[in-house]
Design a protein around this motif. Structure first.
Motif, mmCIF file in Angstrom:
data_model
loop_
_atom_site.group_PDB
_atom_site.id
_atom_site.type_symbol
_atom_site.label_atom_id
_atom_site.label_comp_id
_atom_site.label_asym_id
_atom_site.label_seq_id
_atom_site.Cartn_x
_atom_site.Cartn_y
_atom_site.Cartn_z
ATOM 1 N N CYS A 8 2.139 -1.502 -9.274
ATOM 2 C CA CYS A 8 0.817 -1.207 -9.801
ATOM 3 C C CYS A 8 0.606 0.297 -9.804
ATOM 4 O O CYS A 8 1.289 1.035 -9.103
ATOM 5 C CB CYS A 8 -0.264 -1.898 -8.982
ATOM 6 S SG CYS A 8 -0.493 -1.154 -7.374
ATOM 7 N N ILE A 9 -0.325 0.745 -10.624
ATOM 8 C CA ILE A 9 -0.564 2.181 -10.753
ATOM 9 C C ILE A 9 -1.489 2.661 -9.649
ATOM 10 O O ILE A 9 -1.296 3.730 -9.081
ATOM 11 C CB ILE A 9 -1.164 2.485 -12.142
ATOM 12 C CG1 ILE A 9 -0.102 2.205 -13.220
ATOM 13 C CG2 ILE A 9 -1.621 3.940 -12.231
ATOM 14 C CD1 ILE A 9 -0.658 2.238 -14.624
ATOM 15 N N LEU A 10 -2.484 1.852 -9.343
ATOM 16 C CA LEU A 10 -3.503 2.283 -8.382
ATOM 17 C C LEU A 10 -3.755 1.206 -7.335
ATOM 18 O O LEU A 10 -3.940 0.039 -7.673
ATOM 19 C CB LEU A 10 -4.797 2.573 -9.150
ATOM 20 C CG LEU A 10 -5.737 3.574 -8.525
ATOM 21 C CD1 LEU A 10 -5.391 4.984 -9.011
ATOM 22 C CD2 LEU A 10 -7.165 3.262 -8.915
ATOM 23 N N VAL A 11 -3.804 1.579 -6.080
ATOM 24 C CA VAL A 11 -4.165 0.659 -4.998
ATOM 25 C C VAL A 11 -5.445 1.136 -4.362
ATOM 26 O O VAL A 11 -5.628 2.323 -4.112
ATOM 27 C CB VAL A 11 -3.060 0.608 -3.919
ATOM 28 C CG1 VAL A 11 -3.485 -0.302 -2.785
ATOM 29 C CG2 VAL A 11 -1.765 0.126 -4.513
ATOM 30 N N GLY A 65 7.349 -2.014 4.412
ATOM 31 C CA GLY A 65 5.958 -1.934 4.843
ATOM 32 C C GLY A 65 5.342 -3.317 4.970
ATOM 33 O O GLY A 65 5.771 -4.273 4.325
ATOM 34 N N THR A 66 4.322 -3.431 5.784
ATOM 35 C CA THR A 66 3.650 -4.720 5.973
ATOM 36 C C THR A 66 2.157 -4.603 5.706
ATOM 37 O O THR A 66 1.382 -5.473 6.068
ATOM 38 C CB THR A 66 3.875 -5.258 7.398
ATOM 39 O OG1 THR A 66 3.484 -4.256 8.333
ATOM 40 C CG2 THR A 66 5.323 -5.627 7.622
ATOM 41 N N ARG A 101 0.827 -1.217 0.000
ATOM 42 C CA ARG A 101 0.000 0.000 0.000
ATOM 43 C C ARG A 101 0.858 1.263 0.000
ATOM 44 O O ARG A 101 0.446 2.302 -0.499
ATOM 45 C CB ARG A 101 -0.887 0.019 1.250
ATOM 46 C CG ARG A 101 -2.083 -0.889 1.173
ATOM 47 C CD ARG A 101 -2.967 -0.669 2.405
ATOM 48 N NE ARG A 101 -3.904 -1.763 2.589
ATOM 49 C CZ ARG A 101 -5.090 -1.817 1.991
ATOM 50 N NH1 ARG A 101 -5.460 -0.868 1.186
ATOM 51 N NH2 ARG A 101 -5.889 -2.847 2.207
ATOM 52 N N ALA A 102 2.031 1.186 0.575
ATOM 53 C CA ALA A 102 2.864 2.385 0.717
ATOM 54 C C ALA A 102 3.568 2.746 -0.584
ATOM 55 O O ALA A 102 3.545 3.897 -1.004
ATOM 56 C CB ALA A 102 3.875 2.180 1.832
ATOM 57 N N CYS A 103 4.189 1.762 -1.260
ATOM 58 C CA CYS A 103 4.990 2.096 -2.433
ATOM 59 C C CYS A 103 4.474 1.433 -3.708
ATOM 60 O O CYS A 103 5.061 1.618 -4.772
ATOM 61 C CB CYS A 103 6.458 1.734 -2.200
ATOM 62 S SG CYS A 103 6.775 -0.026 -2.098
ATOM 63 N N HIS A 104 3.392 0.663 -3.629
ATOM 64 C CA HIS A 104 2.729 0.065 -4.785
ATOM 65 C C HIS A 104 3.517 -1.070 -5.430
ATOM 66 O O HIS A 104 3.211 -1.493 -6.533
ATOM 67 C CB HIS A 104 2.408 1.130 -5.854
ATOM 68 C CG HIS A 104 1.383 2.129 -5.401
ATOM 69 N ND1 HIS A 104 0.796 3.006 -6.276
ATOM 70 C CD2 HIS A 104 0.859 2.375 -4.190
ATOM 71 C CE1 HIS A 104 -0.063 3.785 -5.597
ATOM 72 N NE2 HIS A 104 -0.033 3.415 -4.342
ATOM 73 N N ARG A 105 4.514 -1.563 -4.794
ATOM 74 C CA ARG A 105 5.311 -2.634 -5.370
ATOM 75 C C ARG A 105 4.620 -3.989 -5.175
ATOM 76 O O ARG A 105 4.012 -4.243 -4.144
ATOM 77 C CB ARG A 105 6.689 -2.663 -4.702
ATOM 78 C CG ARG A 105 7.649 -3.658 -5.323
ATOM 79 C CD ARG A 105 8.935 -3.706 -4.495
ATOM 80 N NE ARG A 105 9.848 -4.735 -4.963
ATOM 81 C CZ ARG A 105 10.805 -4.521 -5.862
ATOM 82 N NH1 ARG A 105 10.981 -3.338 -6.353
ATOM 83 N NH2 ARG A 105 11.587 -5.501 -6.258
#
Ligand SMILES: [Zn+2]
Length: 61
Positions: free
Chosen positions: A57-60, A23-24, A7-11
């Motif tokens: 990803c582009i959008l979460v 992040g978790t 959620r933080a960096c979209h990876r």
């Protein structure tokens, strides 16, 4: 099988902890895929604040 994203960096992350931002918090609801090979020469990476190569990803949601 659905892939989860940080959620933080979209990876896209397979591990329990994001290797980039540690992040978790993850989401299985996302849209669009961006592959970043060279963050320093990628306009999209700069725009998204991506600093490490990888799949994002582009959008979460
Ligand atoms: Zn992350």
């Amino acid at each position: 099988m659905a892939e989860k994203v940080c959620r933080a960096c979209h990876r896209f992350v397979k591990e329990g902890v994001c290797p980039v931002c540690k992040g978790t918090s993850f989401s299985w609801t996302w849209k669009g895929i961006v592959i970043v090979n060279d963050p320093n020469n990628s306009a999209i990476a700069k725009h998204m604040g991506i600093t490490a190569p990888g799949k994002y990803c582009i959008l979460v949601k």
